[in-house]
Design a protein around this motif. Structure first.
Motif, PDB file in Angstrom:
ATOM      1  N   GLY A  70      97.656  10.109   3.173  1.00 43.84           N
ATOM      2  CA  GLY A  70      98.022   9.694   4.522  1.00 43.84           C
ATOM      3  C   GLY A  70      98.679   8.330   4.586  1.00 43.84           C
ATOM      4  O   GLY A  70      98.596   7.520   3.654  1.00 43.84           O
ATOM      5  N   THR A  71      99.326   8.070   5.713  1.00 35.29           N
ATOM      6  CA  THR A  71      99.846   6.733   5.974  1.00 35.29           C
ATOM      7  C   THR A  71      98.678   5.813   6.333  1.00 35.29           C
ATOM      8  O   THR A  71      97.568   6.270   6.632  1.00 35.29           O
ATOM      9  N   GLU A  72      98.933   4.535   6.334  1.00 37.04           N
ATOM     10  CA  GLU A  72      97.883   3.593   6.715  1.00 37.04           C
ATOM     11  C   GLU A  72      97.419   3.864   8.140  1.00 37.04           C
ATOM     12  O   GLU A  72      96.219   3.801   8.440  1.00 37.04           O
ATOM     13  N   GLU A  73      98.358   4.181   9.012  1.00 36.04           N
ATOM     14  CA  GLU A  73      97.999   4.494  10.396  1.00 36.04           C
ATOM     15  C   GLU A  73      97.098   5.721  10.458  1.00 36.04           C
ATOM     16  O   GLU A  73      96.118   5.750  11.224  1.00 36.04           O
ATOM     17  N   GLN A  74      97.382   6.740   9.668  1.00 30.50           N
ATOM     18  CA  GLN A  74      96.559   7.950   9.664  1.00 30.50           C
ATOM     19  C   GLN A  74      95.169   7.680   9.096  1.00 30.50           C
ATOM     20  O   GLN A  74      94.168   8.227   9.581  1.00 30.50           O
ATOM     21  N   LYS A  75      95.084   6.844   8.084  1.00 29.28           N
ATOM     22  CA  LYS A  75      93.776   6.493   7.520  1.00 29.28           C
ATOM     23  C   LYS A  75      92.909   5.792   8.565  1.00 29.28           C
ATOM     24  O   LYS A  75      91.714   6.082   8.696  1.00 29.28           O
ATOM     25  N   GLN A  76      93.530   4.871   9.301  1.00 26.75           N
ATOM     26  CA  GLN A  76      92.778   4.180  10.342  1.00 26.75           C
ATOM     27  C   GLN A  76      92.404   5.131  11.480  1.00 26.75           C
ATOM     28  O   GLN A  76      91.279   5.108  11.982  1.00 26.75           O
ATOM     29  N   ALA A 209     102.488  14.009  14.443  1.00 27.57           N
ATOM     30  CA  ALA A 209     101.942  12.812  13.800  1.00 27.57           C
ATOM     31  C   ALA A 209     100.640  13.105  13.063  1.00 27.57           C
ATOM     32  O   ALA A 209     100.161  12.272  12.291  1.00 27.57           O
ATOM     33  N   ASN A 210     100.049  14.296  13.289  1.00 28.48           N
ATOM     34  CA  ASN A 210      98.809  14.665  12.609  1.00 28.48           C
ATOM     35  C   ASN A 210      99.060  15.324  11.253  1.00 28.48           C
ATOM     36  O   ASN A 210      98.114  15.601  10.516  1.00 28.48           O
ATOM     37  N   LEU A 211     100.327  15.599  10.913  1.00 29.59           N
ATOM     38  CA  LEU A 211     100.630  16.132   9.583  1.00 29.59           C
ATOM     39  C   LEU A 211     100.470  14.998   8.578  1.00 29.59           C
ATOM     40  O   LEU A 211     101.115  13.958   8.702  1.00 29.59           O
ATOM     41  N   ILE A 212      99.587  15.182   7.619  1.00 29.40           N
ATOM     42  CA  ILE A 212      99.318  14.127   6.634  1.00 29.40           C
ATOM     43  C   ILE A 212     100.553  13.961   5.761  1.00 29.40           C
ATOM     44  O   ILE A 212     100.937  14.872   5.021  1.00 29.40           O
ATOM     45  N   GLU A 213     101.155  12.800   5.855  1.00 26.71           N
ATOM     46  CA  GLU A 213     102.527  12.595   5.388  1.00 26.71           C
ATOM     47  C   GLU A 213     102.765  13.040   3.947  1.00 26.71           C
ATOM     48  O   GLU A 213     103.705  13.776   3.654  1.00 26.71           O
ATOM     49  N   GLY A 214     101.917  12.605   3.032  1.00 21.40           N
ATOM     50  CA  GLY A 214     102.142  12.900   1.620  1.00 21.40           C
ATOM     51  C   GLY A 214     101.875  14.335   1.226  1.00 21.40           C
ATOM     52  O   GLY A 214     102.177  14.732   0.089  1.00 21.40           O
ATOM     53  N   THR A 215     101.326  15.120   2.147  1.00 21.92           N
ATOM     54  CA  THR A 215     101.047  16.527   1.831  1.00 21.92           C
ATOM     55  C   THR A 215     102.212  17.437   2.186  1.00 21.92           C
ATOM     56  O   THR A 215     102.154  18.639   1.882  1.00 21.92           O
ATOM     57  N   ALA A 216     103.251  16.933   2.829  1.00 22.08           N
ATOM     58  CA  ALA A 216     104.366  17.779   3.240  1.00 22.08           C
ATOM     59  C   ALA A 216     104.999  18.429   2.015  1.00 22.08           C
ATOM     60  O   ALA A 216     105.565  17.753   1.145  1.00 22.08           O
ATOM     61  N   GLY A 217     104.855  19.749   1.913  1.00 22.33           N
ATOM     62  CA  GLY A 217     105.342  20.473   0.752  1.00 22.33           C
ATOM     63  C   GLY A 217     104.441  20.368  -0.460  1.00 22.33           C
ATOM     64  O   GLY A 217     104.743  20.926  -1.520  1.00 22.33           O
ATOM     65  N   ASN A 218     103.325  19.668  -0.324  1.00 28.37           N
ATOM     66  CA  ASN A 218     102.389  19.458  -1.437  1.00 28.37           C
ATOM     67  C   ASN A 218     100.969  19.906  -1.099  1.00 28.37           C
ATOM     68  O   ASN A 218     100.004  19.453  -1.718  1.00 28.37           O
TER      69      ASN A 218
END
Length: 399
Positions: A70-76, A209-218
């Motif tokens: 996740g992004t820092e914003e998503q972690k928070q 914005a709830n899609l965990i950024e680093g998981t896109a396609g992963n």
């Protein structure tokens, strides 16, 4: 569901004592435990009730991917929100498995075939939202305490309908109260204090914005990494149940005479069998600890050893529980003893958490078959990367 709800006071205490989110990093309000420390606590919990252990474990399966990807914003927004809650009820689900049928998917989520093979819960981008449709089956915690939804659910979805399972999956957080999401509870034969449910998505709108950024396609790599982490936790749970059966059988053997002159522990069969069981428990525990240490020291990766330890420990411990029942004999079937419950609990471990004859063995197979694999990797504590090229082995005929 009733058994799950009865665990609510225990869960509130687990939150208060820092156990419920102990696996998460301290910088986001978690306990910051190493995986080895977490396993020590997990064995003690699961020796008493592995279903409750599963409830706590799934908090990690739902939120650790946010930490990884996740992004820092998503972690928070998601991790810190969970750890800061003071109600003692905040709970997180993780949804990957799907049922066959229409709509439905397959267990071989990483099948390298186009046309919807593998996971089929679809998330289609529509402006600032994703619209989700489809079904999940078997995920834990997802329905929450009241059957209306966990506070947060991490859901693996297909975000690219044209791509295969190794490139078309992602993970998104679905929050409690999202319209278009309903739950059907599943009644299980073991770990009844945990909760399993079907989820039905019917045009459920979730913020993009709830899609965990680093998981896109992963999303495929997320699943493998998640179950690698949970592998030794399931393994140590099996150790806890076998330990409980062993101690009960040993106590029985030291007090039961079967009408003879001395307790049956003084005969070779009970003594030899229980000695073997004790040795197997120690071996499985050591393997789980080794695996947890490997994950601790390799950036929370251990896709191969995590699967190996889960398969080895859970199948060996199931046999240990049954061996203990053989020592006790037909008396183990009497409900005044606890062996019936222990056997049911033990039977769950090889079947859940990605299934030994499913994803777990497939992951080991995929790593071993790769040209880069060094057979001394685990022995020498070397880092073993897990790549998309290692996925999907054996899932398509002729591959």
């Amino acid at each position: 569901m009733r058994g799950f709800q009865l665990m609510k006071p225990a869960y509130a205490e687990a939150v208060e004592r820092g156990i419920a989110y102990s696996m998460l990093p301290a910088e986001y309000g978690g306990g910051g435990l190493s995986n080895v420390d977490f396993l020590i606590a997990a064995e003690e919990i699961q020796a008493v009730d592995p279903g409750f252990g599963t409830t706590v474990l799934v908090n990690g399966l739902g939120l650790m991917p946010v930490w990884y990807y996740g992004t820092e914003e998503q972690k928070q927004r998601f991790i810190s929100r969970a750890t800061a809650d003071t109600s003692g009820e905040f709970i997180v689900g993780y949804a990957a498995s799907e049922p066959p049928g229409s709509p439905g998917g397959t267990a071989n989520f990483d099948a390298p075939a186009a046309g919807g093979a593998g996971m089929a819960v679809a998330a289609v981008r529509d402006g600032d939202d994703y619209v989700i449709n489809g079904r999940k089956y078997w995920p834990c915690n997802v329905a929450g305490w009241d059957g209306q939804g966990a506070d947060l659910n991490l859901v693996v979805v297909r975000t690219d309908s044209e791509a295969d399972g190794t490139s078309g999956l992602s993970a998104i957080i679905v929050e409690r109260g999202t319209p278009g999401v309903t739950y059907n509870l599943i009644s299980t034969v073991g770990q009844r204090s945990a909760q399993n449910s079907e989820i039905i998505f019917d045009n459920a709108r979730v913020p993009a914005a709830n899609l965990i950024e680093g998981t896109a396609g992963n999303g495929d790599l997320l699943i493998n990494r998640n179950f690698a982490w949970s592998g030794p936790v399931a393994g140590i749970g099996a150790v806890g149940i076998a330990r409980a059966a062993y101690e009960a059988a040993l106590d029985f053997a030291k007090t039961y005479t079967a009408g003879g002159a001395s307790p049956i522990i003084n005969f070779q069969y009970p003594g030899y069998v229980l000695g073997d069981v004790a040795a197997k428990i120690e071996a499985a525990r050591a393997f789980c600890y080794k695996t947890a240490h490997y994950i601790d020291t390799h950036d929370y990766h251990g896709e191969m050893i995590g699967a190996m330890s889960k398969v080895f420990s859970t199948e060996l411990m199931f046999d240990c529980v049954y061996k203990c029942m053989q020592v006790v004999g037909v008396n183990s079937l009497d409900r005044k003893h606890d062996f019936g419950r222990l056997l049911r609990e033990a039977a769950v471990f090889p079947l859940y958490d990605a299934g030994n004859f499913g994803m777990q063995r497939r992951r080991v197979h995929g790593v071993m078959a790769d040209p880069s694999f060094d057979p001394r990797t685990v022995m020498d504590h070397k880092f073993q990367p897990f790549t998309k090229e290692m996925e999907g082995i054996g899932t398509v005929q002729g591959r």
